[in-house]
Each structure stands twice: as C-alpha cells, then as structure tokens.
Design a protein around this motif. Structure first.
Motif, PDB file in Angstrom:
ATOM      1  N   MET A   1       0.852  -1.195   0.000  1.00 51.86           N
ATOM      2  CA  MET A   1       0.000   0.000   0.000  1.00 51.86           C
ATOM      3  C   MET A   1       0.887   1.245   0.000  1.00 51.86           C
ATOM      4  O   MET A   1       1.816   1.337   0.798  1.00 51.86           O
ATOM      5  CB  MET A   1      -0.926  -0.005   1.220  1.00 51.86           C
ATOM      6  N   VAL A   2       0.613   2.170  -0.905  1.00 52.20           N
ATOM      7  CA  VAL A   2       1.440   3.366  -1.020  1.00 52.20           C
ATOM      8  C   VAL A   2       0.732   4.556  -0.384  1.00 52.20           C
ATOM      9  O   VAL A   2      -0.483   4.551  -0.193  1.00 52.20           O
ATOM     10  CB  VAL A   2       1.769   3.672  -2.499  1.00 52.20           C
ATOM     11  N   SER A   3       1.502   5.573  -0.066  1.00 53.05           N
ATOM     12  CA  SER A   3       0.965   6.759   0.585  1.00 53.05           C
ATOM     13  C   SER A   3       0.232   7.637  -0.425  1.00 53.05           C
ATOM     14  O   SER A   3       0.349   7.463  -1.639  1.00 53.05           O
ATOM     15  CB  SER A   3       2.093   7.564   1.212  1.00 53.05           C
ATOM     16  N   GLU A   4      -0.520   8.621   0.104  1.00 49.82           N
ATOM     17  CA  GLU A   4      -1.212   9.575  -0.773  1.00 49.82           C
ATOM     18  C   GLU A   4      -0.215  10.334  -1.621  1.00 49.82           C
ATOM     19  O   GLU A   4      -0.439  10.587  -2.803  1.00 49.82           O
ATOM     20  CB  GLU A   4      -2.035  10.542   0.081  1.00 49.82           C
ATOM     21  N   TYR A   5       0.927  10.667  -1.004  1.00 48.83           N
ATOM     22  CA  TYR A   5       2.002  11.340  -1.749  1.00 48.83           C
ATOM     23  C   TYR A   5       2.420  10.514  -2.956  1.00 48.83           C
ATOM     24  O   TYR A   5       2.538  11.021  -4.075  1.00 48.83           O
ATOM     25  CB  TYR A   5       3.188  11.571  -0.810  1.00 48.83           C
ATOM     26  N   ASN A   6       2.626   9.227  -2.758  1.00 51.31           N
ATOM     27  CA  ASN A   6       3.072   8.371  -3.854  1.00 51.31           C
ATOM     28  C   ASN A   6       1.965   8.144  -4.879  1.00 51.31           C
ATOM     29  O   ASN A   6       2.247   7.994  -6.072  1.00 51.31           O
ATOM     30  CB  ASN A   6       3.589   7.042  -3.312  1.00 51.31           C
ATOM     31  N   MET A   7       0.700   8.090  -4.441  1.00 51.90           N
ATOM     32  CA  MET A   7      -0.400   7.942  -5.392  1.00 51.90           C
ATOM     33  C   MET A   7      -0.439   9.137  -6.344  1.00 51.90           C
ATOM     34  O   MET A   7      -0.657   8.981  -7.544  1.00 51.90           O
ATOM     35  CB  MET A   7      -1.734   7.803  -4.651  1.00 51.90           C
ATOM     36  N   LYS A   8      -0.221  10.334  -5.805  1.00 51.27           N
ATOM     37  CA  LYS A   8      -0.190  11.532  -6.639  1.00 51.27           C
ATOM     38  C   LYS A   8       0.967  11.458  -7.637  1.00 51.27           C
ATOM     39  O   LYS A   8       0.799  11.763  -8.819  1.00 51.27           O
ATOM     40  CB  LYS A   8      -0.037  12.773  -5.760  1.00 51.27           C
ATOM     41  N   LYS A   9       2.123  11.057  -7.142  1.00 52.38           N
ATOM     42  CA  LYS A   9       3.310  11.000  -7.985  1.00 52.38           C
ATOM     43  C   LYS A   9       3.151   9.953  -9.088  1.00 52.38           C
ATOM     44  O   LYS A   9       3.509  10.189 -10.246  1.00 52.38           O
ATOM     45  CB  LYS A   9       4.526  10.674  -7.115  1.00 52.38           C
ATOM     46  N   ILE A  10       2.585   8.811  -8.745  1.00 51.08           N
ATOM     47  CA  ILE A  10       2.365   7.738  -9.723  1.00 51.08           C
ATOM     48  C   ILE A  10       1.438   8.213 -10.841  1.00 51.08           C
ATOM     49  O   ILE A  10       1.701   8.020 -12.033  1.00 51.08           O
ATOM     50  CB  ILE A  10       1.788   6.487  -9.036  1.00 51.08           C
ATOM     51  N   ALA A  11       0.326   8.862 -10.455  1.00 53.74           N
ATOM     52  CA  ALA A  11      -0.638   9.346 -11.452  1.00 53.74           C
ATOM     53  C   ALA A  11      -0.006  10.412 -12.348  1.00 53.74           C
ATOM     54  O   ALA A  11      -0.144  10.379 -13.578  1.00 53.74           O
ATOM     55  CB  ALA A  11      -1.873   9.904 -10.752  1.00 53.74           C
ATOM     56  N   ALA A  12       0.684  11.358 -11.734  1.00 51.63           N
ATOM     57  CA  ALA A  12       1.259  12.466 -12.497  1.00 51.63           C
ATOM     58  C   ALA A  12       2.317  11.974 -13.475  1.00 51.63           C
ATOM     59  O   ALA A  12       2.348  12.393 -14.648  1.00 51.63           O
ATOM     60  CB  ALA A  12       1.862  13.491 -11.540  1.00 51.63           C
ATOM     61  N   GLU A  13       3.173  11.095 -13.025  1.00 52.15           N
ATOM     62  CA  GLU A  13       4.243  10.618 -13.908  1.00 52.15           C
ATOM     63  C   GLU A  13       3.692   9.742 -15.023  1.00 52.15           C
ATOM     64  O   GLU A  13       4.233   9.740 -16.135  1.00 52.15           O
ATOM     65  CB  GLU A  13       5.297   9.883 -13.075  1.00 52.15           C
ATOM     66  N   HIS A  14       2.608   9.018 -14.762  1.00 50.69           N
ATOM     67  CA  HIS A  14       1.984   8.242 -15.841  1.00 50.69           C
ATOM     68  C   HIS A  14       1.457   9.178 -16.926  1.00 50.69           C
ATOM     69  O   HIS A  14       1.597   8.902 -18.127  1.00 50.69           O
ATOM     70  CB  HIS A  14       0.853   7.387 -15.288  1.00 50.69           C
ATOM     71  N   ALA A  15       0.862  10.294 -16.515  1.00 46.67           N
ATOM     72  CA  ALA A  15       0.283  11.230 -17.488  1.00 46.67           C
ATOM     73  C   ALA A  15       1.334  11.822 -18.402  1.00 46.67           C
ATOM     74  O   ALA A  15       1.057  12.126 -19.571  1.00 46.67           O
ATOM     75  CB  ALA A  15      -0.461  12.343 -16.751  1.00 46.67           C
ATOM     76  N   THR A  16       2.550  11.980 -17.903  1.00 49.22           N
ATOM     77  CA  THR A  16       3.587  12.588 -18.737  1.00 49.22           C
ATOM     78  C   THR A  16       4.009  11.678 -19.885  1.00 49.22           C
ATOM     79  O   THR A  16       4.695  12.138 -20.807  1.00 49.22           O
ATOM     80  CB  THR A  16       4.827  12.961 -17.899  1.00 49.22           C
ATOM     81  N   LYS A  17       3.584  10.421 -19.876  1.00 47.15           N
ATOM     82  CA  LYS A  17       3.874   9.535 -21.003  1.00 47.15           C
ATOM     83  C   LYS A  17       3.159   9.972 -22.270  1.00 47.15           C
ATOM     84  O   LYS A  17       3.524   9.571 -23.375  1.00 47.15           O
ATOM     85  CB  LYS A  17       3.482   8.094 -20.654  1.00 47.15           C
ATOM     86  N   TYR A  18       2.147  10.819 -22.123  1.00 50.84           N
ATOM     87  CA  TYR A  18       1.414  11.304 -23.281  1.00 50.84           C
ATOM     88  C   TYR A  18       2.069  12.530 -23.907  1.00 50.84           C
ATOM     89  O   TYR A  18       1.636  13.003 -24.958  1.00 50.84           O
ATOM     90  CB  TYR A  18      -0.027  11.641 -22.884  1.00 50.84           C
TER      91      TYR A  18
END
Length: 238
Positions: A1-18
C-alpha cells in the motif's frame, strides 16, 4: 500500500507519457500537477523539445526552475495537451477544481486544449460531487452581494483567507468564495446558475471538459477513466 504522496506521484508521472516532442503543453496547478511538472522538466533536460503555458504564477515559477520553455499565450492558438489535477471527480469526469485558487486560468487553459488529462490520487474520486467546497472566483466589488446570491443557491459561503487572516487574492486580483453544498446532485444545472450571477468571474465546476483521468491507487497501480465512462486498469495508453 502506497501513501497519498506516492499515489499523486504515480498518477502524475503516468500522465507525462502522453507528452510528445513538438507539443504545446498546459501545465496545471496543485499538489498532483506539481509532480507532472517535475517529470516534464526532467524530460526536457533529457532532450525533449516542447513549449508550455502555465495556469498559475506558482506553476510558472516551477516550470522556469525546471527549465521548461514557456511560450506567451498570444503566440498559442490551441494547446495539444493539458495535465492538471482535481479536488473531486466522479465517474463521468465531472470535476471540482480550484482548491489551489487557479480555477479561472485552469478553465481557460482547459477550454483551449485539444486534450485535458486529469491526475489525482484515489481519495479524490467520489460517487457524487459536493463534499469538497466549491470554489467560486468573484470580483471584490460588492462581494457581499455576490455572497448573498451564492447563499441563495443552498450553500454556506466562506471567503477564502490567507494564513495571516487577510483575504486570499487570486493571480487575477479577485476573491475566492468557497461554497459548501455537501452534495451536488445536478452539477450541470448548478454550473449554469452560478455562472449567471453578476459578480461571479468563474466557478470550479468543470463539466464536459476532461477527456481522461489517471487515478493513482493505493496498490501502486493507476486506474484510467475516459470521458465515455469506460474504465481501464493500468493501460499505457488507450
């Protein structure tokens, strides 16, 4: 289970793939968009050629620090992609935005983007909007009357303050009225009613604007919502 901080980072970095070479990019504002800007800055330093516009003075400052080339708005007709956050979103990609105070610039930027991708952690997803107070940007002139008009829509209203107790002032020189509805069962109707009030500059209901949302989950994966209400688990792009 990851922290809220990491959930934000995971989502944001995935979006930059576009983000692709040659694109004109809109840079959002807020704690999740922050990580997208950091990642885009890293990509630029690695040789990616893009141009960007920022939705707030804070995001502009961060972009400059990261070496992201900014382009004057007068030189841009349309943006290829904007990556931004949300304070709440439902499964129809209706959003509440403006917790960071940049809702007017965010909405203008989103409107002029070919694609709006929202990044958020899983705590921001809701079945019905309204638990997060709806930010409304209002002009300072006769703001008391504007508050009265907003209250008549069935909410309690609080003018946003800075930590030193003075009024929070947006980058556009206006105030933010945070409207507590608790539940917004008909966001389209409320959007129209608030938008018709004299004294209101813009509000934080973003209806029919987001094309996709990337949600960072506690298990370290991402969940992707599309504007057609289809949901994908962990695709690179679909």
């Amino acid at each position: 289970m990851v922290s809220e901080y990491n959930m934000k980072k995971i989502a944001a970095e995935h979006a930059t793939k576009y983000v692709q070479a040659g694109m004109k990019i809109g840079l959002g504002t807020g704690s999740t968009a922050y990580y997208a800007i950091l990642k885009i800055g890293e990509m630029v330093r690695d040789g990616l050629s893009i141009q960007a516009v920022a939705t707030s003075e804070a995001s502009e400052k961060l972009a400059v620090e990261q070496g992201i080339p900014l382009i004057p708005l007068r030189e841009v007709d349309r943006l290829d992609l904007t990556i931004d956050g949300a304070d709440e979103l439902d499964d129809q990609l209706r959003l509440i935005k403006g917790g960071g105070g940049a809702l007017l610039r965010e909405k203008i930027t989103a409107f002029h983007s070919e694609r709006l991708v929202i990044v958020a952690d899983d705590t921001k997803t809701v079945t019905q909007l309204g638990a997060f107070p709806l930010p409304v940007e209002i002009v300072p002139f006769a703001y008391e009357w504007t508050i009265q008009s907003l209250t008549q829509l069935g909410c309690t209203v609080q003018i946003r303050h800075k930590p030193d107790k003075g009024f929070y002032v947006t980058d556009n020189g206006n105030y933010i009225a945070d409207c507590k509805f608790q539940q917004i069962p008909q966001p389209e109707e409320l959007s129209s009613r608030i938008g018709s009030l004299p004294g209101v500059v813009e509000h934080g209901l973003f209806i029919g604007m987001a094309d996709q949302a990337i949600i960072g989950c506690q298990d370290g994966t991402v969940r992707i919502l599309h504007s057609g209400n289809s949901v994908a688990k962990n695709p690179f792009d679909s």
